[in-house]
Scaffold this active site. Structure first.
Site, PDB file in Angstrom:
ATOM      1  N   SER A   1      40.763  43.928  36.229  1.00 14.82           N
ATOM      2  CA  SER A   1      41.284  42.789  35.301  1.00 14.82           C
ATOM      3  C   SER A   1      39.967  41.862  35.513  1.00 14.82           C
ATOM      4  O   SER A   1      39.400  41.623  36.703  1.00 14.82           O
ATOM      5  CB  SER A   1      42.614  42.030  35.966  1.00 14.82           C
ATOM      6  OG  SER A   1      43.609  42.940  36.335  1.00 14.82           O
TER       7      SER A   1
ATOM      8  N   HIS B   1      38.513  41.776  39.148  1.00 13.21           N
ATOM      9  CA  HIS B   1      39.199  42.446  40.327  1.00 13.21           C
ATOM     10  C   HIS B   1      39.695  43.602  40.120  1.00 13.21           C
ATOM     11  O   HIS B   1      40.193  43.910  39.063  1.00 13.21           O
ATOM     12  CB  HIS B   1      40.451  41.335  40.504  1.00 13.21           C
ATOM     13  CG  HIS B   1      41.373  41.794  41.709  1.00 13.21           C
ATOM     14  ND1 HIS B   1      40.932  41.333  42.893  1.00 13.21           N
ATOM     15  CD2 HIS B   1      42.601  42.511  41.927  1.00 13.21           C
ATOM     16  CE1 HIS B   1      41.859  41.876  43.719  1.00 13.21           C
ATOM     17  NE2 HIS B   1      42.907  42.751  43.188  1.00 13.21           N
TER      18      HIS B   1
ATOM     19  N   ASP C   1      43.085  35.368  43.248  1.00 15.28           N
ATOM     20  CA  ASP C   1      43.278  36.343  42.289  1.00 15.28           C
ATOM     21  C   ASP C   1      44.566  36.010  41.379  1.00 15.28           C
ATOM     22  O   ASP C   1      45.455  37.072  41.167  1.00 15.28           O
ATOM     23  CB  ASP C   1      43.541  37.836  42.982  1.00 15.28           C
ATOM     24  CG  ASP C   1      42.358  38.208  43.588  1.00 15.28           C
ATOM     25  OD1 ASP C   1      41.170  37.654  43.334  1.00 15.28           O
ATOM     26  OD2 ASP C   1      42.549  38.995  44.794  1.00 15.28           O
TER      27      ASP C   1
HETATM   28  C1  GRF Z   1      33.635  45.770  42.365  1.00 15.67           C
HETATM   29  O1  GRF Z   1      34.308  47.202  42.551  1.00 15.67           O
HETATM   30  C2  GRF Z   1      34.959  44.762  42.169  1.00 15.67           C
HETATM   31  O2  GRF Z   1      35.880  45.216  41.383  1.00 15.67           O
HETATM   32  C3  GRF Z   1      34.833  44.268  43.378  1.00 15.67           C
HETATM   33  O3  GRF Z   1      33.871  44.472  44.124  1.00 15.67           O
HETATM   34  C4  GRF Z   1      33.036  45.568  43.515  1.00 15.67           C
HETATM   35  C5  GRF Z   1      31.766  45.182  43.212  1.00 15.67           C
HETATM   36  O4  GRF Z   1      30.817  46.248  42.703  1.00 15.67           O
HETATM   37  N1  GRF Z   1      35.335  42.990  43.440  1.00 15.67           N
HETATM   38  P1  GRF Z   1      29.488  45.859  42.459  1.00 15.67           P
HETATM   39  O5  GRF Z   1      28.734  45.159  43.667  1.00 15.67           O
HETATM   40  O6  GRF Z   1      29.451  45.159  41.176  1.00 15.67           O
HETATM   41  O7  GRF Z   1      28.575  47.298  42.373  1.00 15.67           O
END
Ligand code: GRF
Length: 236
Positions: free
Chosen positions: A156, A129, A165
């Site tokens: 996190s 997250h 979350d």
């Molecule tokens: C990340 O920034 C994560 O924090 C959020 O979704 C995004 C996923 O990025 N939950 P990716 O698909 O791994 O590039």
């Protein structure tokens, strides 16, 4: 909820990981690269996506990993109709039960999962997250941080529970906020942290340092149970 706990003997075997994705899959790519480099003792046994066009699916296929797409937009005679979360969960649950992973990783998976799905999972589930939980649950975390007077931000990794979350936070990586930067620039900096904290967390789980079963059951007497969350200060 009781999962198989890894002990020191198990920690010599690769951790079988299933990854749930919805987007670009940059975090999935980091895991694939670390697995292929031999720096992370995991075997990614399958990737589930709820978005057919997600680049994460292409990344998995290019790496020769089995993919299962249960698109939330249906085709054929019901074209364009949204697949209900219950239907997605039924398919995903059957797939996970077939694969029997040791760990399920939500890496950019953008649907909220039900208690029934989470508690019926064959393995513990962790989520990445983009905030320092318990601050900024939900969406638009970077913009909300910039609108605050917070001086720190980050990401996190936490155990997934029915409350969004809100499960036990395992690890965090932090940076200093520059309030003159855009939400996009901040997001890019946080994503660099994500690419370090996710494999680090999975390494700790694979090696049995973070025992998710014990943490979930709050067995305080368990040896080596560290004070959580473990924090990395990574200013980038
Ligand atoms: C990340 O920034 C994560 O924090 C959020 O979704 C995004 C996923 O990025 N939950 P990716 O698909 O791994 O590039």
């Amino acid at each position: 909820m009781q999962w198989c706990t890894r002990n020191m003997t198990d920690s010599q075997k690769p951790l079988k990981v299933a990854v749930l994705v919805s987007g670009s899959g940059s975090n999935l790519q980091v895991l694939i690269d670390a697995m292929n480099a031999g720096s992370l003792p995991i075997e990614i046994i399958g990737v589930i996506s709820n978005v057919k066009e997600a680049y994460a699916v292409t990344r998995a296929q290019q790496a020769g990993i089995i993919t299962a797409v249960f698109s939330h937009i249906t085709e054929g005679e019901n074209a364009g109709k949204r697949m209900g979360i219950k239907t997605f969960e039924r398919h995903a649950s059957a797939q996970l039960n077939e694969w029997q992973p040791d760990l399920v990783v939500l890496a950019g998976f953008m649907r909220v999962l039900s208690d029934e799905f989470i508690s019926g999972s064959p393995a513990p589930m962790i989520n990445l997250h983009p905030s320092l939980l318990p601050k900024y649950k939900g969406l638009d975390t970077h913009q909300r941080v910039l609108e605050s007077s917070d001086i720190h931000h980050g990401c996190s990794v936490h155990i997934v529970t029915a409350e969004l979350d809100a499960g036990q936070v395992l690890t965090q990586a932090m940076l200093a906020v520059d309030h003159s930067e855009s939400a996009e620039a901040l997001q890019a900096r946080v994503q660099k942290l994500e690419h370090q904290v996710l494999p680090w967390t999975i390494l700790l789980i694979a090696r049995g340092v973070l025992n998710l079963d014990a943490i979930n059951e709050q067995k305080a007497a368990t040896p080596y149970l560290p004070q959580l969350p473990l924090k990395l200060w990574l200013d980038s």
